[in-house]
Design a protein around this motif. Structure first.
Motif, PDB file in Angstrom:
ATOM      1  N   UNK A   1      22.380  43.250  27.330  1.00 49.87           N
ATOM      2  CA  UNK A   1      22.813  43.338  25.934  1.00 49.87           C
ATOM      3  C   UNK A   1      22.300  44.649  25.361  1.00 49.87           C
ATOM      4  N   UNK A   2      23.217  45.495  24.917  1.00 47.61           N
ATOM      5  CA  UNK A   2      22.849  46.841  24.473  1.00 47.61           C
ATOM      6  C   UNK A   2      23.359  47.133  23.071  1.00 47.61           C
ATOM      7  N   UNK A   3      22.570  47.906  22.347  1.00 43.94           N
ATOM      8  CA  UNK A   3      22.987  48.403  21.044  1.00 43.94           C
ATOM      9  C   UNK A   3      23.594  49.787  21.222  1.00 43.94           C
ATOM     10  N   UNK A   4      24.617  50.086  20.430  1.00 45.06           N
ATOM     11  CA  UNK A   4      25.221  51.413  20.382  1.00 45.06           C
ATOM     12  C   UNK A   4      24.541  52.177  19.257  1.00 45.06           C
ATOM     13  N   UNK A   5      23.875  53.266  19.595  1.00 46.04           N
ATOM     14  CA  UNK A   5      23.147  54.058  18.609  1.00 46.04           C
ATOM     15  C   UNK A   5      23.708  55.479  18.637  1.00 46.04           C
ATOM     16  N   UNK A   6      24.140  55.965  17.478  1.00 50.66           N
ATOM     17  CA  UNK A   6      24.682  57.317  17.408  1.00 50.66           C
ATOM     18  C   UNK A   6      23.550  58.317  17.600  1.00 50.66           C
ATOM     19  N   UNK A   7      23.747  59.227  18.515  1.00 51.51           N
ATOM     20  CA  UNK A   7      22.699  60.172  18.913  1.00 51.51           C
ATOM     21  C   UNK A   7      22.249  61.070  17.763  1.00 51.51           C
ATOM     22  N   UNK A   8      23.198  61.633  16.998  1.00 50.73           N
ATOM     23  CA  UNK A   8      22.821  62.649  16.009  1.00 50.73           C
ATOM     24  C   UNK A   8      21.993  62.121  14.844  1.00 50.73           C
ATOM     25  N   UNK A   9      22.181  60.861  14.446  1.00 53.12           N
ATOM     26  CA  UNK A   9      21.407  60.351  13.310  1.00 53.12           C
ATOM     27  C   UNK A   9      20.722  59.012  13.596  1.00 53.12           C
ATOM     28  N   UNK A  10      20.802  58.561  14.845  1.00 56.77           N
ATOM     29  CA  UNK A  10      20.139  57.316  15.291  1.00 56.77           C
ATOM     30  C   UNK A  10      20.624  56.078  14.544  1.00 56.77           C
ATOM     31  N   UNK A  11      21.857  56.109  14.057  1.00 55.25           N
ATOM     32  CA  UNK A  11      22.403  54.952  13.343  1.00 55.25           C
ATOM     33  C   UNK A  11      22.910  53.913  14.323  1.00 55.25           C
ATOM     34  N   UNK A  12      22.554  52.675  14.063  1.00 57.84           N
ATOM     35  CA  UNK A  12      23.072  51.548  14.825  1.00 57.84           C
ATOM     36  C   UNK A  12      24.537  51.361  14.434  1.00 57.84           C
ATOM     37  N   UNK A  13      25.412  51.266  15.451  1.00 57.35           N
ATOM     38  CA  UNK A  13      26.844  51.154  15.185  1.00 57.35           C
ATOM     39  C   UNK A  13      27.428  49.817  15.617  1.00 57.35           C
ATOM     40  N   UNK A  14      26.818  49.170  16.621  1.00 55.39           N
ATOM     41  CA  UNK A  14      27.365  47.932  17.140  1.00 55.39           C
ATOM     42  C   UNK A  14      26.619  47.524  18.395  1.00 55.39           C
ATOM     43  N   UNK A  15      27.252  46.701  19.204  1.00 52.31           N
ATOM     44  CA  UNK A  15      26.608  46.200  20.425  1.00 52.31           C
ATOM     45  C   UNK A  15      27.660  45.894  21.478  1.00 52.31           C
ATOM     46  N   UNK A  16      27.212  45.932  22.723  1.00 49.74           N
ATOM     47  CA  UNK A  16      28.057  45.559  23.855  1.00 49.74           C
ATOM     48  C   UNK A  16      27.189  44.757  24.815  1.00 49.74           C
ATOM     49  N   UNK A  17      27.745  43.693  25.358  1.00 50.19           N
ATOM     50  CA  UNK A  17      26.985  42.820  26.258  1.00 50.19           C
ATOM     51  C   UNK A  17      27.782  42.546  27.518  1.00 50.19           C
ATOM     52  N   UNK A  18      27.130  42.748  28.630  1.00 48.31           N
ATOM     53  CA  UNK A  18      27.649  42.325  29.930  1.00 48.31           C
ATOM     54  C   UNK A  18      26.929  41.015  30.212  1.00 48.31           C
ATOM     55  N   UNK A  19      27.638  39.907  30.124  1.00 50.64           N
ATOM     56  CA  UNK A  19      27.006  38.587  30.143  1.00 50.64           C
ATOM     57  C   UNK A  19      27.546  37.745  31.300  1.00 50.64           C
ATOM     58  N   UNK A  20      26.878  36.638  31.538  1.00 54.31           N
ATOM     59  CA  UNK A  20      27.283  35.706  32.596  1.00 54.31           C
ATOM     60  C   UNK A  20      27.468  36.429  33.930  1.00 54.31           C
ATOM     61  N   UNK A  21      26.514  37.281  34.267  1.00 59.47           N
ATOM     62  CA  UNK A  21      26.572  37.988  35.543  1.00 59.47           C
ATOM     63  C   UNK A  21      26.408  36.960  36.650  1.00 59.47           C
ATOM     64  N   UNK A  22      27.399  36.913  37.516  1.00 56.75           N
ATOM     65  CA  UNK A  22      27.390  35.946  38.615  1.00 56.75           C
ATOM     66  C   UNK A  22      27.350  36.702  39.932  1.00 56.75           C
ATOM     67  N   UNK A  23      26.468  36.263  40.789  1.00 57.01           N
ATOM     68  CA  UNK A  23      26.302  36.895  42.095  1.00 57.01           C
ATOM     69  C   UNK A  23      26.943  36.024  43.166  1.00 57.01           C
ATOM     70  N   UNK A  24      26.527  36.205  44.396  1.00 61.82           N
ATOM     71  CA  UNK A  24      27.126  35.439  45.483  1.00 61.82           C
ATOM     72  C   UNK A  24      28.544  35.912  45.726  1.00 61.82           C
ATOM     73  N   UNK A  25      29.456  34.988  45.996  1.00 55.71           N
ATOM     74  CA  UNK A  25      30.816  35.413  46.310  1.00 55.71           C
ATOM     75  C   UNK A  25      31.573  35.970  45.100  1.00 55.71           C
ATOM     76  N   UNK A  26      31.122  35.712  43.879  1.00 54.89           N
ATOM     77  CA  UNK A  26      31.866  36.154  42.695  1.00 54.89           C
ATOM     78  C   UNK A  26      31.618  37.629  42.356  1.00 54.89           C
ATOM     79  N   UNK A  27      30.382  38.053  42.207  1.00 51.46           N
ATOM     80  CA  UNK A  27      30.032  39.422  41.813  1.00 51.46           C
ATOM     81  C   UNK A  27      30.815  39.860  40.576  1.00 51.46           C
ATOM     82  N   UNK A  28      30.694  39.071  39.518  1.00 49.41           N
ATOM     83  CA  UNK A  28      31.487  39.304  38.316  1.00 49.41           C
ATOM     84  C   UNK A  28      30.650  39.104  37.059  1.00 49.41           C
TER      85      UNK A  28
END
Length: 181
Positions: A60-87
């Protein structure tokens, strides 16, 4: 832009961004709990993000604008499944003042690259409401393909809603990146 884990010091900025964008965000998201903006709930989010990353379950990551360090939003890679799925599944949100400015495109592309190259995943899935044209366009520009409709997939803004299912495959990206013979 910088993508990074949330920290407790983000609480007030995150709260302000979400409150100011409530009308913009609520129609696309699950209903917010009564303590959504509380310090305790945010602490739980930060703790979950750290533990999920350590355990390999999510990033789970926050999007932070580099030039002024403003929080803009978030993106999450969730439900990471391993084994035969890898998704995994990807989800995201952005404050209205930063929407449609290319930030989420950059974040999604970086997340997909990371998932395929570093995490060695094979497939990334996403879902969005059929009427969410900006999100659908974002996914399609990022190389996600429509796979179908999931009826009553998620409870959004208090109602069970159908979602368009998308996915992108590592093998498709490898094929498009190889030079022609």
């Amino acid at each position: 832009m910088v993508l990074r884990l949330p920290e407790m010091g983000d609480h007030l900025v995150w709260t302000r961004l979400r409150q100011d964008g409530a009308d913009f965000l609520r129609r696309w998201e699950p209903s917010w709990s009564s303590d959504h903006f509380s310090r305790r709930a945010f602490r739980n989010r930060v703790y979950w993000a750290q533990r999920a990353r350590e355990d390999g379950r999510a990033i789970a990551l926050f999007l932070v604008r580099r030039e002024d360090r403003r929080l803009m939003g978030a993106i999450t890679l969730d439900n990471i499944r391993r084994g035969p799925a890898q998704t995994a599944q990807v989800g995201y949100w952005i404050g209205p003042e930063f929407a449609r400015a290319g930030y989420m495109t950059e974040a999604l592309e970086a997340t997909v690259r990371y998932a395929f190259s570093i995490l060695d995943l094979s497939r990334i899935e996403a879902a969005c409401l059929p009427e969410n044209a900006p999100s659908r366009g974002l996914l399609e520009r990022a190389g996600f393909r429509t796979e179908g409709i999931a009826e009553k997939y998620l409870r959004i803004d208090g109602r069970w809603r159908d979602h368009v299912l998308y996915a992108t495959l590592r093998i498709d990206r490898r094929d498009s990146e190889e030079p022609a013979s």
